[in-house]
Design a protein around this motif. Sequence first.
Motif, PDB file in Angstrom:
ATOM      1  N   UNK A  35     -27.471  72.868  50.237  1.00 21.20           N
ATOM      2  CA  UNK A  35     -28.227  73.239  51.431  1.00 21.20           C
ATOM      3  C   UNK A  35     -27.468  74.238  52.294  1.00 21.20           C
ATOM      4  N   UNK A  36     -26.179  74.014  52.486  1.00 26.27           N
ATOM      5  CA  UNK A  36     -25.399  74.929  53.331  1.00 26.27           C
ATOM      6  C   UNK A  36     -25.327  76.309  52.700  1.00 26.27           C
ATOM      7  N   UNK A  37     -25.157  76.371  51.380  1.00 24.40           N
ATOM      8  CA  UNK A  37     -25.117  77.661  50.702  1.00 24.40           C
ATOM      9  C   UNK A  37     -26.432  78.402  50.818  1.00 24.40           C
ATOM     10  N   UNK A  38     -27.521  77.654  50.698  1.00 22.53           N
ATOM     11  CA  UNK A  38     -28.852  78.265  50.808  1.00 22.53           C
ATOM     12  C   UNK A  38     -29.093  78.830  52.206  1.00 22.53           C
ATOM     13  N   UNK A  39     -28.463  78.196  53.203  1.00 23.16           N
ATOM     14  CA  UNK A  39     -28.613  78.653  54.590  1.00 23.16           C
ATOM     15  C   UNK A  39     -27.548  79.656  54.999  1.00 23.16           C
ATOM     16  N   UNK A  40     -26.661  80.006  54.075  1.00 19.03           N
ATOM     17  CA  UNK A  40     -25.640  81.001  54.360  1.00 19.03           C
ATOM     18  C   UNK A  40     -24.516  80.512  55.255  1.00 19.03           C
TER      19      UNK A  40
ATOM     20  N   UNK B 293     -35.748  59.588  39.384  1.00 18.91           N
ATOM     21  CA  UNK B 293     -35.203  59.530  40.733  1.00 18.91           C
ATOM     22  C   UNK B 293     -33.937  60.367  40.886  1.00 18.91           C
ATOM     23  N   UNK B 294     -33.377  60.846  39.797  1.00 17.22           N
ATOM     24  CA  UNK B 294     -32.189  61.706  39.877  1.00 17.22           C
ATOM     25  C   UNK B 294     -32.666  63.105  40.232  1.00 17.22           C
ATOM     26  N   UNK B 295     -33.020  63.259  41.490  1.00 16.84           N
ATOM     27  CA  UNK B 295     -33.695  64.461  41.982  1.00 16.84           C
ATOM     28  C   UNK B 295     -32.833  65.073  43.077  1.00 16.84           C
ATOM     29  N   UNK B 296     -31.846  65.888  42.668  1.00 13.77           N
ATOM     30  CA  UNK B 296     -30.932  66.509  43.621  1.00 13.77           C
ATOM     31  C   UNK B 296     -31.516  67.812  44.149  1.00 13.77           C
ATOM     32  N   UNK B 297     -31.073  68.268  45.327  1.00 13.14           N
ATOM     33  CA  UNK B 297     -31.641  69.500  45.910  1.00 13.14           C
ATOM     34  C   UNK B 297     -31.556  70.685  44.952  1.00 13.14           C
ATOM     35  N   UNK B 298     -32.693  71.267  44.653  1.00 13.12           N
ATOM     36  CA  UNK B 298     -32.738  72.414  43.760  1.00 13.12           C
ATOM     37  C   UNK B 298     -32.501  72.083  42.304  1.00 13.12           C
TER      38      UNK B 298
ATOM     39  N   UNK C 260     -23.495  71.234  39.532  1.00 12.71           N
ATOM     40  CA  UNK C 260     -22.501  72.108  40.164  1.00 12.71           C
ATOM     41  C   UNK C 260     -22.515  73.499  39.543  1.00 12.71           C
ATOM     42  N   UNK C 261     -22.657  73.558  38.218  1.00 13.62           N
ATOM     43  CA  UNK C 261     -22.682  74.860  37.550  1.00 13.62           C
ATOM     44  C   UNK C 261     -23.907  75.677  37.930  1.00 13.62           C
ATOM     45  N   UNK C 262     -24.979  75.004  38.361  1.00 14.70           N
ATOM     46  CA  UNK C 262     -26.226  75.715  38.665  1.00 14.70           C
ATOM     47  C   UNK C 262     -26.148  76.540  39.946  1.00 14.70           C
ATOM     48  N   UNK C 263     -25.205  76.223  40.838  1.00 12.41           N
ATOM     49  CA  UNK C 263     -25.123  77.019  42.073  1.00 12.41           C
ATOM     50  C   UNK C 263     -23.692  77.318  42.518  1.00 12.41           C
ATOM     51  N   UNK C 264     -22.694  76.921  41.717  1.00  9.28           N
ATOM     52  CA  UNK C 264     -21.292  77.249  41.951  1.00  9.28           C
ATOM     53  C   UNK C 264     -20.852  77.000  43.390  1.00  9.28           C
ATOM     54  N   UNK C 265     -20.780  75.742  43.801  1.00  9.63           N
ATOM     55  CA  UNK C 265     -20.352  75.425  45.170  1.00  9.63           C
ATOM     56  C   UNK C 265     -18.888  75.800  45.399  1.00  9.63           C
ATOM     57  N   UNK C 266     -18.490  76.033  46.640  1.00 12.86           N
ATOM     58  CA  UNK C 266     -17.078  76.318  46.949  1.00 12.86           C
ATOM     59  C   UNK C 266     -16.279  75.018  46.914  1.00 12.86           C
ATOM     60  N   UNK C 267     -16.034  74.526  45.715  1.00 11.81           N
ATOM     61  CA  UNK C 267     -15.461  73.202  45.495  1.00 11.81           C
ATOM     62  C   UNK C 267     -13.972  73.313  45.190  1.00 11.81           C
TER      63      UNK C 267
END
Length: 427
Positions: free
Chosen positions: A22-27, A58-63, A88-95
């Motif tokens: 969500x934070x990445x999507x909102x910049x 039910x394993x329904x994570x954002x995006x 995680x690979x689908x949106x490459x979070x700053x992890x």
Amino acid sequence: MSEHFTVVVVGGGQAGLSMSWHLGRLGVDHVVLERDQAGHEWRDRRWDSFCLVTPNWQVDLPGFPYAGDDPDGFMSGAEVVEHLEAYAASFAPPLRQGVTVTRLRRTAAGIFALQTSDGDLTADQVVVATGPYHAPAVPRLAERLPAGITQLHSSEYRRASQLPDGDVLVVGTGQSGCQIAEDLHLAGRRVHLAVGSAPRAARRYRGRDTLTWLDAMGHYAKGVDEFGDVDEVRVRANHYMTGRDGGRDIDLRLFATQGMQLYGRLLDVTEGALTFGSDLTINLDNADAVAEGIKDAIDRWIAAKGIDAPTESRYVPVWEPPSEPRALEAGELAAVVWATGFHRDHRWIQVPVFDGRGYPTHDRGVTSCPGLYFLGLPWLWTWGSGRFAGIARDAAHLAAKITAPRRLRKAEDVIWLAGTAPETVAA
């Protein structure tokens, strides 16, 4: 000089990753700090035969909704890890993995300072997404068992062959305790089970998974504030059932007919003798009553909606406990598995947002300290909040709070920080 971020998310499980999406999507500039590997809880605290209790849909994570070919099945622990890795690979979070946060405090300037194993950070806002299961809880009476008995917490149990030959006592009948007892029972071990007050539910009823019915009835969206006693709701044990082998009921009475030895709650260990409460009958009866009550609610829903669903006969108990509590000598046991839950450990958070029991006080994850949030706790807002089912909704709510236009608080809302003068801070 410390790195600074708009938001630091502590914890890289499903909650932390959902927040990052969500934070990445909102910049929003942010970083996710994970003490171990992303999804650590699913890697290292589950036994080999573990499966989710909730259906795959039910394993329904954002995006990242479930897109497999078995929506009504139940992922194994390994499949959950694979799913989180794919997420995680689908949106490459700053992890940042392998980074432990050892201290979080709020400075007089109104920003958050974090000490970590990889250096110091500061942030305007912090989301704590570490879940509720931090330190294994084992009662002190465990110390009174003879030294020759192998003792494990449920988080350390992997398989029956891990334990020495002989009888095994499992203490606790939440979801983990019941499933571990079943695992040992199916492996041919003689199991003694100390039964607590956890409720149970049927796996399926009238043609559908019980949890599918409850979702359709709105139970997963019902806010905790709709209940009379919020604090009591938040500490309730979940209903026991299993997703193993395609999913089924866990019927402790049936296990008893097959040789499993059932007892009431474990009370004491004295001179090699284990003492149990006289509450076995009431605990089994209450668990059955909850399961039948859920069926009653489903029946009413089906009737009210005019749904065409098959009828089904009701559960009939197949075993009744003896009138007197059974005795058990420690010498009969080779091992004990303590399925007695976990303690929360938020000692690293040096911000005064906890109640007398150490629970973070919050309103849907928003604490009284501006800019500090919690995500992924059971009943953070709904029944689904601590599960995959409700993470997306809770993360979206907090993302909106984090990115809302900031305003100065009124004078009466000024936050007092220990050892500092009062200050006016942004809400």
